[in-house]
Design a protein around this motif. Structure first.
Motif: not given
Length: 679
Positions: A66-91
C-alpha cells in the motif's frame, strides 16, 4: 452494584490485553546489506506481462504494498519522502500534477525546505531525513533515492545520479536505495520491466538481499491499486510478505520499508534536530504462510486481491443508492395508498437496509472478487444478501424482524473479531490498503454496526429480566455490552481505540439506568470517569508491551509521553471537520442532532407511534439514550466525526421505523415483545 461495575471493568481490561501477537515469522538469515529498488507504478499486471519479472516470483517472498501517504495522492515524491521519514509524508502540491523529482544541486535537494514546510502545514509529523541520519553508509542511486537518503537539512552524501553496480558491491555501501524510475504510462513499458529485472539481478550479485517495491503512482490521477512487493532471496522458501503494521499475509505498507532498512535503529531526531520524532509508522517486514511454487497462481492471486481492494468503495455508493431509492419509492407508495401491500413493501425495504449492515460482511464469504465482472458481482451479492436477510427475518420473526437483524449483526461481528477480522478485508466498511486506512481490526463503520447491534441486544435481554430483578437486567447489559467492548478493543481482534472510548460510557450508562431507572449528575460524572479510566488502563497496559507488539492504544500513549501527539490530534480533528466542507456534512449533522433530541425529548417528536413506543417498556429509554451517548462521544472524540453517529442511525432508524409500521397498535404491545431491541 458499584463493586460489580468495577470488577467488570478490570476484567474487561485484562481480557482486552491478553493473548495478542502476530503470526508472522522473522527471517533468520537476514543479510548485512539491504537493497531497496523502488519503482513507482510497478503493478502485478507488469509482473504478469514480463517473463523476467514472472521468473522472480518463485524466487521471492511476495506481496502487495500500500503506497498511501499523507496527501490525497501518492506521487513518486510523496513515496520517497515517506521512505525518508518512516511515517507518511506529504510531497506533491494538492490539485497539481505529480511533476518531476527535485534535482540535487551542490549536494543538496533543491527546494528541500518547501517539503519540510509542507509537513508542518499539513500536520503530518513526518521527520523527513530520518533514514539518512539514522543509517550509516546508506547509498542512494537515482533522483528518488536522493530524497530517501537525504539528511534532515536536505544534504545528500554517498549518492550517485545513476545506478553503479561496482559501488553497490563495495564496502562504501552498507544498505542502498535504488530509484529504478517510474513505469512509463504507454510506450517503453516493456523496456522498463526488463530494466527493473536487470537491476534486481545486479543487486543480488552485490551480496545483499533485495526488496523490490512500488513506491507510488506514476501520476496524481492514476488508478489506485496496491503495487508489487518482492523480497529476494527468500528465507526457507518463497512465502507471503507481511508486517506487524498490516497483520495481513501478502500485504505490507510503504512505511515498512524504512523500518526494515533501519532494523529498529532509528534516531529520535526531527528535521530541526531539537525535539524527538515520533515512532516509525511501519514495522520490519516478515514472511508468513505456506510455500508457493506456482508463479502464475501467485500473480493471479495478487490481481484478484487488487479487485478485492479496488471495488468495494465505488460499489458501496451504487448499493446504497439502490436501497435508499427503493425505500423512497416504497414509502411514497405507502403514503399515497395506505394499503396492506404498500405497508408490507415499505417495511421490507426498511428491513433490507438493516440487512445491508450484515451483507457488507457476509459478502466476503462468496469470494466475489474471483467472479467475472467483480464490481457487478459484489453489487449483486450485497443486494441479494440484504434482501435475503430481510426475508428470513420477516419469515421467522414476523413484525419483530428487526430483532433478528440486530442480533445477527452483533453475533457476526463478535465472531469476526475473535477470528481476527477476516470479514473486514475488502469489505465496503473497511478502509483498505488502497485508501490506506485500517489494515486490521474494526474501522468506524464496523464499530457503528457493532454498537447498534450490541445495545439493541442488551436492551432486549434486560427487558426480559427487568421484572424479575433490575440487578440481573443490569448485569445482562454489562455482559452483552462488555463482550462488544472487549472484542472491539482487544489488540489482535477489533483493535479499535476510538470505538471503546465511545461504547464504554454508553454501556455503563445503560447499565446504571437499568439498575436505578434514573441517574443523577453525580452518578453521570462517575460513569464518565469510569469509562475514561477503563480506556486509559487498556491503553497503558498496551504501552507496556514491546514497541513492535503495540497496537493503536500503546502507540498513542507512546506519542503522548514523547510529546508527539499534537500533530496526530490535529490531523484527526481535520478529518472530523472535513465533512462540513459541503452541504452533505451539514445535513448529516442536522439529522444526527434531531435523532438524538428524539431520545431525550420524546414528547416533542411529531409521531404518536413513536411516543407510545418510547413509553411502552422500561428498557426503551435506556437503550435509546445509550445509543445517543455512544454516537455523541464518538462524534466528538473520533476522527470519523459526524459520520459515526450517522452510520449508527443508518442501521437503527430503519429498524425502528419498520417495527412501528409493522406494529398496528404500538401502545398495546405486550411486555413479551422485543420492542427495545430495535431502538
Amino acid at each position: 452494584m458499584r463493586s460489580l461495575l468495577a470488577r467488570t471493568l478490570l476484567l474487561a481490561a485484562a481480557v482486552v490485553l491478553a493473548g495478542t501477537g502476530t503470526a508472522a515469522a522473522q527471517p533468520t538469515d537476514l543479510m548485512a546489506k539491504v537493497v531497496v529498488i523502488g519503482v513507482p507504478g510497478l503493478s502485478w499486471s507488469d509482473v504478469q506481462a514480463s517473463p523476467e519479472l514472472t521468473a522472480l516470483v518463485n524466487q521471492s517472498h511476495v506481496g502487495s504494498i500500500s503506497v498511501k501517504t499523507a496527501g490525497p495522492h501518492t506521487c513518486p515524491v510523496d513515496g520517497w519522502l515517506t521512505i525518508s521519514a518512516g511515517t507518511r509524508a506529504w510531497g506533491n502540491v494538492p490539485d497539481q500534477p505529480c511533476g518531476d523529482l527535485p534535482a540535487v544541486t551542490d549536494g543538496k535537494i533543491a527546494g528541500w525546505q518547501s517539503y519540510v514546510d509542507r509537513q508542518a502545514e499539513h500536520h503530518t509529523g513526518a521527520p523527513i531525513g530520518r533514514l539518512g541520519i539514522s543509517r550509516d553508509r546508506v547509498c542512494g542511486f537515482g533522483p528518488g533515492a536522493a530524497i530517501a537518503v537525504a539528511k534532515p537539512n536536505g544534504t545528500v552524501a554517498n549518492w550517485s545520479p545513476d545506478f553503479d553496480a561496482a559501488k553497490l558491491a563495495s564496502t562504501a555501501c552498507g544498505d542502498a536505495i535504488v530509484d529504478a524510475g517510474a513505469m512509463p504510462l504507454r510506450e517503453g513499458r516493456d523496456e522498463a520491466r526488463k530494466h527493473v529485472a536487470d537491476l534486481v539481478t545486479q543487486a543480488r550479485a552485490a551480496g545483499g538481499w533485495v526488496l523490490l517495491v512500488g513506491v507510488g503512482q506514476e501520476t496524481a490521477d492514476a488508478h489506485q491499486q496496491t503495487l508489487v512487493a518482492m523480497h529476494l532471496p527468500p528465507d526457507n522458501g518463497p512465502r507471503w510478505l507481511t508486517s506487524d503494521s498490516t497483520r495481513r499475509p501478502g500485504m505490507i505498507q510503504l512505511t515498512d520499508i524504512t523500518a526494515t532498512v533501519l532494523r529498529g535503529e532509528a534516531k529520535p531526531v526531527d528535521p530541526a534536530g531539537s525535539e524527538k520524532a515520533g515512532p516509525l509508522d511501519g514495522a520490519e517486514i516478515h514472511f508468513t504462510g505456506g510455500l508457493h511454487t506456482n508463479a502464475e497462481a501467485v500473480i493471479e492471486d495478487r490481481l484478484d486481491a487488487n479487485q478485492r481492494f479496488e471495488q468495494p468503495r465505488p460499489v458501496l455508493f451504487v448499493v446504497a443508492l439502490t436501497i435508499v431509492g427503493a425505500e423512497v419509492l416504497a414509502l411514497v407508495w405507502f403514503l399515497i395508498r395506505r394499503s396492506p401491500a404498500s405497508r408490507r413493501t415499505a417495511v421490507f425495504t426498511l428491513l433490507m437496509q438493516g440487512g445491508f449492515f450484515i451483507a457488507v460482511f457476509l459478502a466476503q464469504a462468496t469470494l466475489w472478487w474471483r467472479w467475472p465482472s467483480p464490481g457487478f458481482s459484489l453489487y449483486a451479492v450485497t443486494i441479494g444478501i440484504s434482501a435475503l436477510s430481510a426475508v428470513l427475518a420477516q419469515v421467522f420473526l414476523k413484525r419483530y424482524a428487526y430483532l433478528g437483524l440486530a442480533l445477527a449483526a452483533y453475533l457476526l461481528l463478535l465472531i469476526d473479531g475473535v477470528l481476527g477480522t477476516p470479514m473486514q478485508v475488502g469489505s465496503m466498511f473497511a478502509d483498505g490498503p488502497v485508501i490506506g486506512g485500517r489494515f486490521y481490526g474494526f474501522g468506524n463503520s464496523t464499530f457503528a454496526t457493532l454498537a447498534v447491534g450490541a445495545l439493541i441486544t442488551a436492551g432486549w435481554a434486560a427487558q426480559k429480566l427487568i421484572d424479575k430483578s433490575r440487578v440481573q437486567a443490569a448485569l445482562a447489559v454489562l455482559v452483552i455490552g462488555g463482550a462488544a467492548i472487549v472484542v472491539d478493543g482487544k489488540p489482535g481482534w477489533g483493535t479499535d481505540f476510538g470505538g471503546i472510548i465511545a461504547l464504554t460510557p454508553a454501556v455503563l450508562l445503560m447499565a446504571w439506568l437499568t439498575w436505578k431507572g434514573t441517574i443523577s449528575l453525580r452518578a453521570l460524572i462517575g460513569v464518565g470517569v469510569a469509562g475514561v479510566l477503563a480506556v486509559s488502563l487498556v491503553a497503558f497496559l498496551d504501552y507496556l508491551r514491546p514497541p513492535e507488539q503495540r497496537s493503536h492504544f500503546g502507540t498513542f500513549v507512546a506519542r503522548l509521553l514523547d510529546g508527539d501527539v499534537s500533530d496526530v490530534l490535529i490531523r484527526k480533528l481535520q478529518m472530523a471537520v472535513q465533512f462540513f466542507s459541503g452541504p452533505a456534512g451539514w445535513g448529516m449533522l442536522v439529522g444526527v442532532i434531531l435523532c438524538m433530541l428524539a431520545t431525550v425529548l420524546p414528547d416533542r417528536v411529531p409521531s404518536e407511534s413513536y411516543r407510545e413506543f418510547y413509553r411502552s417498556l422500561p428498557m426503551v429509554r435506556p437503550t435509546l439514550l445509550a445509543m445517543s451517548t455512544c454516537g455523541l462521544v464518538g462524534m466528538l472524540l473520533n476522527d470519523a466525526g459526524v459520520a459515526l453517529p450517522a452510520i449508527m442511525i443508518g442501521f437503527a432508524l430503519p429498524l425502528l421505523v419498520a417495527h412501528l409500521m409493522a406494529s398496528r397498535q404500538p401502545a398495546t404491545v405486550s411486555p413479551e415483545s422485543h420492542l427495545v431491541q430495535e431502538s
